[in-house]
Enzyme design. Structure first.
Site, PDB file in Angstrom:
ATOM      1  N   ARG A   1       0.827  -1.217   0.000  1.00  0.00           N
ATOM      2  CA  ARG A   1       0.000   0.000   0.000  1.00  0.00           C
ATOM      3  C   ARG A   1       0.854   1.257   0.000  1.00  0.00           C
ATOM      4  NH1 ARG A   1      -4.676  -1.729   4.167  1.00  0.00           N
ATOM      5  NH2 ARG A   1      -3.040  -1.337   5.692  1.00  0.00           N
TER       6      ARG A   1
ATOM      7  N   ARG B   1       2.032  -7.938  13.378  1.00  0.00           N
ATOM      8  CA  ARG B   1       0.571  -7.896  13.538  1.00  0.00           C
ATOM      9  C   ARG B   1      -0.043  -9.270  13.317  1.00  0.00           C
ATOM     10  NH1 ARG B   1      -1.234  -3.304   9.532  1.00  0.00           N
ATOM     11  NH2 ARG B   1      -3.326  -3.965  10.144  1.00  0.00           N
TER      12      ARG B   1
END
Length: 220
Positions: free
Chosen positions: A127, A172
């Site tokens: 991204r 994460r």
């Protein structure tokens, strides 16, 4: 229907939650929205959550659960809801079960969006966000800008957020595997889990989910 949506970071939960809630005519209840709404309205729960957040601490489960309970008791949730980001761990799942029992309600399904780990890394680490407007989002593979590093919309510089770096994404994922993934086994024991692939076009994933939920409801 009363649905819990689960899946790793980058599985597209936010996108699918909004689309599924709209198609099913039920409210989309996300923990992020709950925190923002309670803090902005300065409710007692919002003030309590903010005090923990300002101190750099995690908001305790009981505060999150109380916010979720309050939201699920609103009139628009009478015929069901879609929970996104809650429960995050087994203790929250147990608390949710107890809450629903007290209200004489049950979950209809736990929708598990499945996506390979390397695809998650590719999706998030690729991204690029515009510095001028964070709503302008591109991707080095799936949505390339016409000119590398430059926003097609406003000409601003594109950059990778720190929490989108590959190392951060993998951390994460570790947190997801250790804290959240165990709730899938918890709900499998209750025969509530419906697993679908989160690969492919957004519309196809939505349709896949709706069909899986329909089959689950018909089978009960």
């Amino acid at each position: 229907m009363r649905i819990v949506l689960v899946g790793p970071p980058g599985a597209g939960k936010g996108t699918q939650a909004v689309r599924l809630a709209e198609k099913l005519g039920i409210p989309h209840i996300s923990t992020g929205d709950l925190f923002r709404a309670n803090i902005s309205r300065q409710t007692e729960l919002g003030k309590l959550a903010k005090s923990y957040m300002d101190a750099g601490n995690l908001v305790p489960d009981e505060v999150t659960i109380a916010m979720a309970k309050d939201r699920m008791e609103q009139p628009d949730a009478e015929n069901g809801f879609l929970l996104d980001g809650f429960p995050r761990n087994v203790s929250q799942a147990e608390a949710l079960d107890e809450l629903l029992r007290d209200e004489h309600m049950t979950l209809d399904a736990v929708l598990d969006l499945e996506v390979p780990e390397e695809e998650v890394v590719k999706r998030i680490a690729g991204r690029r966000i515009c510095r001028n407007d964070s709503s302008h989002v591109f991707h080095v593979t799936y949505s390339k800008p016409e000119q590398e590093g430059v926003c097609d919309v406003c000409g601003g510089e594109l950059y990778q957020r720190d929490d989108d770096s590959e190392d951060t994404v993998r951390k994460r994922l570790e947190v997801y595997h250790t804290q959240t993934e165990p709730i899938i086994d918890y709900y499998k024991a209750q025969e509530l889990v419906v697993t679908i692939s989160s690969l492919g076009p957004v519309d196809e994933i939505t349709q896949r989910a709706l069909e899986a939920l329909k089959r689950e409801k018909a089978g009960k």
